[in-house]
Motif scaffolding. Structure first.
Motif, mmCIF file in Angstrom:
data_model
loop_
_atom_site.group_PDB
_atom_site.id
_atom_site.type_symbol
_atom_site.label_atom_id
_atom_site.label_comp_id
_atom_site.label_asym_id
_atom_site.label_seq_id
_atom_site.Cartn_x
_atom_site.Cartn_y
_atom_site.Cartn_z
ATOM 1 N N GLU A 353 66.806 103.630 74.447
ATOM 2 C CA GLU A 353 67.148 102.246 74.088
ATOM 3 C C GLU A 353 67.412 102.160 72.589
ATOM 4 O O GLU A 353 66.739 101.442 71.858
ATOM 5 C CB GLU A 353 66.030 101.309 74.537
ATOM 6 C CG GLU A 353 65.841 101.321 76.049
ATOM 7 C CD GLU A 353 64.753 100.374 76.524
ATOM 8 O OE1 GLU A 353 65.011 99.156 76.561
ATOM 9 O OE2 GLU A 353 63.660 100.858 76.849
ATOM 10 N N ILE A 354 68.432 102.880 72.189
ATOM 11 C CA ILE A 354 68.718 103.069 70.776
ATOM 12 C C ILE A 354 69.116 101.770 70.071
ATOM 13 O O ILE A 354 68.981 101.629 68.860
ATOM 14 C CB ILE A 354 69.830 104.139 70.611
ATOM 15 C CG1 ILE A 354 69.788 104.789 69.221
ATOM 16 C CG2 ILE A 354 71.205 103.566 70.925
ATOM 17 C CD1 ILE A 354 70.621 106.047 69.127
ATOM 18 N N GLU A 355 69.600 100.794 70.860
ATOM 19 C CA GLU A 355 70.130 99.559 70.267
ATOM 20 C C GLU A 355 69.055 98.506 70.010
ATOM 21 O O GLU A 355 69.331 97.483 69.365
ATOM 22 C CB GLU A 355 71.209 98.961 71.182
ATOM 23 C CG GLU A 355 70.698 98.238 72.435
ATOM 24 C CD GLU A 355 70.151 99.162 73.524
ATOM 25 O OE1 GLU A 355 69.543 98.672 74.488
ATOM 26 O OE2 GLU A 355 70.343 100.400 73.394
ATOM 27 N N VAL A 356 67.833 98.721 70.484
ATOM 28 C CA VAL A 356 66.793 97.690 70.360
ATOM 29 C C VAL A 356 66.395 97.526 68.894
ATOM 30 O O VAL A 356 65.985 98.487 68.247
ATOM 31 C CB VAL A 356 65.552 98.053 71.202
ATOM 32 C CG1 VAL A 356 64.435 97.039 70.978
ATOM 33 C CG2 VAL A 356 65.932 98.113 72.675
ATOM 34 N N PRO A 357 66.515 96.313 68.336
ATOM 35 C CA PRO A 357 66.180 96.107 66.920
ATOM 36 C C PRO A 357 64.676 96.031 66.699
ATOM 37 O O PRO A 357 63.903 95.833 67.638
ATOM 38 C CB PRO A 357 66.835 94.767 66.587
ATOM 39 C CG PRO A 357 66.818 94.028 67.893
ATOM 40 C CD PRO A 357 66.993 95.070 68.973
ATOM 41 N N GLN A 358 64.270 96.186 65.435
ATOM 42 C CA GLN A 358 62.875 95.960 65.078
ATOM 43 C C GLN A 358 62.539 94.486 65.230
ATOM 44 O O GLN A 358 63.401 93.618 65.090
ATOM 45 C CB GLN A 358 62.630 96.339 63.612
ATOM 46 C CG GLN A 358 62.526 97.813 63.324
ATOM 47 C CD GLN A 358 61.937 98.052 61.952
ATOM 48 O OE1 GLN A 358 60.764 97.845 61.712
ATOM 49 N NE2 GLN A 358 62.787 98.503 61.036
ATOM 50 N N ASN A 359 61.267 94.224 65.467
ATOM 51 C CA ASN A 359 60.783 92.844 65.420
ATOM 52 C C ASN A 359 61.022 92.298 64.018
ATOM 53 O O ASN A 359 60.716 92.958 63.023
ATOM 54 C CB ASN A 359 59.286 92.829 65.754
ATOM 55 C CG ASN A 359 58.715 91.431 65.792
ATOM 56 O OD1 ASN A 359 58.804 90.679 64.823
ATOM 57 N ND2 ASN A 359 58.110 91.073 66.903
ATOM 58 N N GLU A 360 61.582 91.092 63.929
ATOM 59 C CA GLU A 360 61.938 90.549 62.618
ATOM 60 C C GLU A 360 60.724 90.322 61.718
ATOM 61 O O GLU A 360 60.867 90.199 60.500
ATOM 62 C CB GLU A 360 62.723 89.250 62.773
ATOM 63 C CG GLU A 360 61.955 88.123 63.449
ATOM 64 C CD GLU A 360 62.786 86.869 63.614
ATOM 65 O OE1 GLU A 360 62.214 85.822 63.978
ATOM 66 O OE2 GLU A 360 64.007 86.930 63.385
#
Length: 517
Positions: A353-360
């Motif tokens: 799941e390479i596209e999952v961003p960090q929690n802001e």
């Protein structure tokens, strides 16, 4: 000699307890551990027989009793302590084997409720550990099954656990309970969606690997991972080939991945020494790879390449011709992986799941001598509604697409940073200069050297912060750049705007900057 055993992780506990009993050590136990020992035919005393008080409140109260803690905390060398134990009819406990309720395993389960998490906060366990560890001169306290062998060896050889080993075990206890409490505090912060930076900051990480060295051979290093779901992070990647990741590999790959997450279209990012050196987006991943490679065929040597689509055989055939340190992708065609694995040193990683961003609200940390500076990550994305055209000429649709592309790239270029782009390809990057015009000139020179003499003509330019003077616009015009994107906000913005109008360059203000030091 008596040992109190109460473990959640029961790895090796039956064998360990058998050895203790064989040496004449009496076993006290609780709950599930007591049941497991009895099932194995090991003589054990239930804790309620020691305390004279039954386990109650669904097992919440078992060991929180003076007959347990007095037996742990009494200093054997102190006459008054031993006399008091005699008066109170309390026997000493000499070995404590405790590990805690599985709080981490609980919070990592899908769909776990707050009630389940809270119920798995251990109270009696940490209390016993702290009591035993405080009295380490007299009590051997074991939290890690890996230490069973060491303790047994000393008991068999010397008839006691050495003071040095007890001190070592004491240290492990406080590291263990500190990490456990920090996990709980971090879970509660996230559960409350608390976005404030706390007055005191505690964090816990688990070691993934020791490294041969850090940034340089004379520095020690290790890789630690956060506790929790790490989807989309380097810590969650599966290595399919190559040597162990180095300190620099991990640092550079993390930066490349965070830039990649800015893109949804097929994109490849090449990174070197913490800066992007080539970025390409296209309708298919092979063309994206070609753009990233052609952007800087020199700097990619020994670099990191990350892609947000499956690596194809055609890509792999190109990649094996280049010396790469690390390749990361969500997957690989079977033939592509087999080909990459013929290069025994290249580290090939799969990050599903390479596209999952960090929690802001994730923290960005920088250690300074004597302290730590902490901020939330730079997760803000630019949307066209936030952009303001400040020149007479409005960017064309193509220029606007390239401006947005360049803006994503420059966000991850070390400041002072400039990025040039054309046709969704980075063509020149100027990172880490002490003034902005040097970064501008460097990016233009790189474009000319690496791609072609007129590479910057009809390209666009992105700057991570505002222009304090109009010299960057002058340099851009001389190179043939037609559009610029920058935050704006300088007291001399009008100088840059007027210079753009003079040369027919379109300029867009974003209202946000992306310093990256």
């Amino acid at each position: 000699m008596r040992a109190l055993i109460s473990v959640s992780d029961k790895t090796g506990i039956v064998e360990f307890a058998k050895e203790l009993v064989g040496m004449g050590i009496e076993i006290i136990s609780t709950g599930g551990t007591y049941g497991k020992l009895k099932e194995a035919g090991i003589a054990a005393i239930e804790i309620s027989e020691v305390t004279g008080f039954p386990e109650c409140l669904d097992g919440r109260v078992k060991t929180l009793h003076p007959k347990v803690h007095a037996g742990l905390l009494a200093m054997r060398s102190k006459k008054e302590h031993m006399e008091q134990l005699k008066e109170l009819e309390v026997e000493t406990i000499d070995i404590v084997v405790v590990n805690l309720y599985p709080f981490k395993a609980t919070i990592l389960k899908d769909g776990v409720t707050r009630e389940e998490a809270v119920e798995n906060i251990d109270i009696g366990g940490p209390t016993m550990l702290r009591s035993a560890a405080k009295n380490y001169q007299d009590v051997a306290v074991v939290v890690d099954p890996d230490d069973y062998t060491k303790v047994l060896k000393e008991l068999k050889g010397e008839g006691a656990v050495s003071l040095d080993t007890k001190f070592y075990l004491m240290q492990k206890v406080f590291m263990h309970t500190s990490s456990y409490d920090t996990m709980i505090a971090d879970y509660l912060r996230k559960e409350r969606k608390d976005t404030e930076l706390p007055d005191t900051l505690t964090m816990t990480f688990e070691k993934v690997q020791d490294m041969r060295y850090g940034e340089n051979p004379h520095q020690k290093a290790a890789f630690y991972r956060e506790i929790g779901r790490l989807t989309g992070s380097i810590a969650d990647a599966v290595q399919l080939n190559g040597k162990e990741l180095s300190f620099n590999n991990i640092n550079d790959t993390n930066g490349a991945l965070e830039l990649l997450k800015e893109f949804t279209e097929p994109t490849v990012v090449a990174c070197k020494h913490g800066n992007p050196c080539g970025v390409g987006s296209s309708e298919n991943i092979y063309e994206a790879w070609n753009k990233a490679y052609e952007a800087d065929k020199v700097s990619i040597f020994g670099g990191i390449v990350v892609a947000n689509r499956m690596v194809t055989l055609k890509m792999a055939e190109d990649m094996v011709k280049v010396f790469l340190e690390v390749i990361v992708a969500p997957d690989y065609e079977k033939e592509a992986l087999a080909l990459l694995q013929t290069k025994k040193n290249v580290r090939v990683l799969k990050l599903t799941e390479i596209e999952v961003p960090q929690n802001e609200n994730a923290y960005d940390l920088k250690k300074v001598n004597g302290g730590l500076i902490v901020q939330t990550i730079d997760s803000k994305l630019l949307v066209e509604e936030d952009m303001k055209v400040v020149t007479a000429r409005v960017p064309s649709e193509k220029e606007m697409n390239d401006l947005l592309f360049a803006w994503r790239v420059v966000k991850f270029v070390k400041s002072n940073g400039i990025a040039l782009a054309k046709d969704r390809q980075s063509i020149g990057i100027g990172p880490g200069q002490v003034n902005r015009v040097w970064a501008t000139r460097q990016s233009i020179e790189h474009a000319g050297e690496l791609i072609g003499e007129d590479a910057a003509r009809d390209a666009v330019l992105a700057s991570d912060a505002f222009f304090p003077f109009d010299d960057c616009v002058e340099a851009a015009h001389q190179a043939g750049i037609t559009a610029i994107i920058q935050p704006g906000g300088s007291v001399r913005d009008e100088d840059s705007i007027n210079k753009c109008n003079e040369y027919g360059i379109a300029m867009v203000f974003t209202g946000m900057r992306h310093f990256k030091h």
